[in-house]
Design an enzyme around this catalytic site. Structure first.
Site: not given
Lengths: 346, 481
Positions: A128, A155, A210, A213, A224, A228, A326
């Site tokens: 990104k 995105v 998980g 991070e 983030d 996007k 994912g």
């Protein structure tokens, strides 16, 4: 098509696995046959005109293995700055750029994309940072070099949000859009709401599972989502020709300041707190901030979900829900771009 | 403020002038964030082109002769400024390049760009050395390409890839400018996507300056030369010509098209697009404010009395008009396309175009220097439309004796184009009538007229001897200022 892949993290490995799993289908449905002629990770590069075996590449990326440099055709890379030159002369047709998203230093990835396009390669970006800081430069490079630039994985991962945004704008006047685009913050906010946890403990839980991070800043500070948002606005396009919008133009507030008390107050009024991206097509202003939305409304998506709501002058509101992240979801988006390039370039 | 200060060849002619220019930059750096852009020393670009030409022709003695002139001028300047070693290194690379061109007997556009680039590259070293002394801290010198300007591969006249260039320049220079590091960038030169040296042709170093200005979000771009600014007319033609204190971008771009000592329209574009005012200033009279070119500064309201609908009256001389005529052109689609395709293929620059509604003829004005090439190209390509006949008119504009063209190619040589410019002309009835009445009162014959729909200028062709008189007549009529 000869491929060069930069970045063999979970998404890169996912792409190789999907290419293997869907090999027959890609060939029969779309006539797409691929050969991996180059790969690079943070320490090395491997080139082979006849094609690198996916299994071998995946083998050297297992935990504890020595990486790409240890492949028979591999070598260490003195500096990441050498990579653009290597890509340009690799003989590949398509660069798949899956390097880490570094919003504060987008240049290495941007330079790789520019060098590849300058050398006549089509490019697929899942990163990104370059797209959200240098969109105009990248699209110019694609145009002048007559190559294709695709980035649908940036995105919504497997959910084709960019495609919807463009299709919507083509036929109608955009009023604006709202979206939830980040799974980590959505998970943390859901945790805080359901268990009454503080931000810190919800973050720790997210990291343990998980969802987040070790350095969660990119997600929890809203960057983030902001990246996007800028990419959607540029791609649709939601901005007039000649104008551009970068992540730095998005007014961004993260979720660190949201307290358990805020959640309780919202709940009492039938609302829930979400990290919402919004774009106003009249003022061309974009923002990302924690917002209260009615419980059960379209923006009240479950922890793993993303949503894009596009408000059009005539058609009204369109909504696209999907899983937003994912490894395999994102890898699927990369393959979507690859097929798109193969079909468009014919 | 954030400033771009660009110095032309006359401001860079010798160590004393370079020190003076550096002192202007150093002075500005005390209050502002500044990037300096430099051209080659006066006349050096022409010398370098001559070296390329002689080398291609294998004329060793001429190469050596011009090279020694270039060497001595640069070595003495470098010696005075304290950058002799790096200058000698560049000179020796230039010499190797010339030797290489002689060896292969061919100078590609790409090699020519490499040869020409040495002028700006050496100037950059000079300015960086002088600026370092003037500021008391070392200056950073960049070639245009290192500064981030990227072009396509059209060597000799490469087009900047603007979005990529803006991003890269911002990335590389903004932190230095923010920190007030003295920065000097070589004008005119850039590099291709694969890092090969290229030159940006028309607009040259001015274009470099406006690209940097746009990338860095400059508040003003200053273009320093040896003139005070833009004038209402050429003072050699019009004794009462005045300095223009301000102009709109549209007016300046229009004047540039007509050869006024303005900036090339291409160079003004990035500034106009990003709304960055450009100030033209005299290096040797730094207290003069010069001419400010801005988005809407000082737009005169031409409806008021004392109007100056015409701001400036530039003139192009040594022009020729070619008229292609024939009944076969009437109502036939593709005629104009064929004509302009032929001129484009022959790389002819068309200055003015006229066509009557009857479609029986199209006239184009080209420079006398390109006339023969243009005529040959048209004779070859327009045959299907007009047949083979060419009327070889004498090189005169005495059209009174020749019959109107019915069929063929007609040439009128030695004409001048006069082009009154002013945004106050737009939408104001009667301006054109006043222009032509003023010309008529002087008893001058107008050969052709053209006006674009922008209404920023009207241009008309007259005999070359009538040109200056026509300029004076229009200038006087409008009291241009």
């Amino acid at each position: 098509m000869r491929l060069f892949i930069v970045g063999l993290g979970v998404v890169g490995k996912g792409v190789l696995e999907l290419l293997d799993a869907r090999r027959a289908e890609l060939a029969s449905h779309f006539g797409v046959e691929t050969r991996l002629v180059g790969v690079a990770d943070s320490k090395g590069v491997a080139l082979c005109e006849d094609g690198l075996a996916h299994a071998e590449v995946l083998g050297v990326k297992r935990p504890g293995a020595a990486g790409v440099a240890s492949l028979p055709d591999g070598r260490p890379l003195a500096s990441q700055d050498d990579l653009p030159e290597v890509i340009a002369h690799s003989g590949a047709d398509v660069l798949i750029e899956l390097g880490p998203t570094q919003m504060r230093s987008p240049r290495p990835a941007t330079d790789r994309l520019l060098a590849a396009m300058g050398a006549g390669l089509h490019v697929i970006g899942a990163n990104k940072a370059p797209l959200s800081t240098a969109f105009a430069a990248l699209t110019e490079a694609a145009a002048v070099n007559n190559v294709l630039l695709r980035y649908s994985a940036t995105v919504g991962a497997g959910t084709p949000m960019l495609t919807l945004a463009r299709a919507a704008v083509m036929g109608d006047t955009l009023v604006g859009f709202r979206a939830i685009l980040n799974g980590t913050t959505n998970f943390i906010l859901s945790q805080m709401r359901s268990s009454g946890a503080t931000f810190d403990s919800a973050l720790a839980e997210a990291q343990r599972l998980g969802w987040a991070e070790a350095d969660p800043s990119n997600d929890v500070d809203g960057w983030d989502t902001a990246m996007k948002t800028a990419i959607i606005a540029c791609h649709a396009p939601a901005i007039p020709p000649g104008r551009s919008i970068s992540v730095h133009d998005v007014r961004t507030v993260g979720i660190r300041g949201v307290s358990a008390r805020d959640h309780a107050d919202a709940e009492a009024q039938g609302q829930v707190i979400k990290l919402v991206a919004s774009f106003d097509a009249t003022t061309l202003s974009a923002r990302v901030e924690p917002v209260r939305v009615p419980i059960g409304s379209r923006l009240d998506v479950p922890a793993g979900g993303n949503v894009l709501l596009i408000d059009l002058k005539h058609a009204g509101e369109l909504a696209l829900f999907g899983r937003g992240a994912g490894a395999h979801e994102t890898a699927a988006a990369v393959l979507r771009d690859l097929v798109d390039i193969a079909l468009s370039a014919r | 403020m954030k400033l771009i200060m660009k110095f032309g060849g006359t401001s860079m002619a010798g160590s004393e002038k370079i020190r003076h220019a550096a002192s202007l930059v150093a002075q500005a750096l005390r209050q502002h964030h500044v990037v300096a852009v430099v051209s080659a020393m006066d006349g050096v670009t022409e010398q370098l082109l001559a070296i390329a030409d002689h080398a291609e022709a294998g004329d060793r003695s001429s190469v050596e002769q011009v090279l020694s002139q270039v060497r001595s001028a640069h070595e003495s300047t470098a010696d005075a400024l304290g950058c002799l070693a790096e200058t000698r290194e560049l000179l020796s690379r230039l010499e190797s390049l010339a030797t290489g061109i002689m060896a292969v007997g061919e100078c590609t556009a790409r090699s020519r760009d490499a040869v020409v680039s040495f002028g700006e590259r050496m100037s950059t070293r000079f300015m960086a050395a002088a600026l370092g002394v003037a500021c008391g801290s070392p200056a950073r010198g960049f070639d245009g390409g290192d500064a981030g300007i990227v072009t396509n591969n059209h060597f000799g006249e490469a087009d900047p890839l603007m979005d990529i260039s803006l991003m890269q320049v911002r990335d590389r220079l903004a932190p230095l400018v923010e920190a007030r590091t003295p920065v000097v960038v070589a004008g005119f030169i850039a590099q291709t996507q694969s890092g090969v040296m290229s030159t940006i042709g028309r607009g040259g170093s001015d274009y470099t300056a406006t690209i940097l200005g746009a990338a860095l979000g400059a508040d003003e771009i200053h273009i320093w030369s040896d003139v005070d600014g833009l004038m209402t007319a050429d003072p050699r033609l019009v004794p009462g010509a005045r300095l223009l204190s301000h102009l709109t971008f549209a007016e300046a771009i229009e004047m540039g098209k007509f050869g006024a000592k303005s900036m090339h329209p291409r160079a003004l574009e990035p500034a106009a697009e990003h709304g960055i005012p450009v100030r033209m200033r005299n290096t040797f009279k730094p207290d003069n404010p010069g001419t400010l070119i801005g988005s809407a500064v000082g737009q005169p309201d031409a409806r008021r009395p004392g109007e100056t609908a015409v701001r400036s009256v530039p003139m192009l001389k040594n022009m020729a008009m070619i008229t292609v005529g024939g009944a076969g052109m009437i109502g036939r689609p593709g005629t104009a396309a064929a004509l302009f395709d032929a001129l484009a293929a022959a790389r002819i620059n068309v200055h003015m175009i006229c066509q009557s509604v009857s479609e029986a003829g199209i006239s184009v004005v080209v420079s006398m220097a390109q006339l023969d090439r243009a005529k040959t190209a048209l004779e070859r390509s327009m045959r299907p439309f007009i047949g083979t006949r060419t009327i070889h008119a004498p090189a005169t504009s005495d059209t009174s004796t020749s019959a109107p063209v019915l069929h063929g190619i007609d040439v009128v040589g030695n004409i001048a184009i006069v082009a009154p410019v002013g945004s106050g002309m737009r939408g104001v009835p009667g301006v054109v009538a006043r222009i032509f009445s003023a010309v008529a009162r002087k008893n001058l014959n107008i050969i052709a007229i053209a006006q674009g729909s922008s209404e920023l200028s009207v241009c008309f062709a007259v005999d070359k001897d009538a040109g200056p008189e026509a300029v004076r007549a229009v200038h006087e009529e409008f009291d241009s200022r």
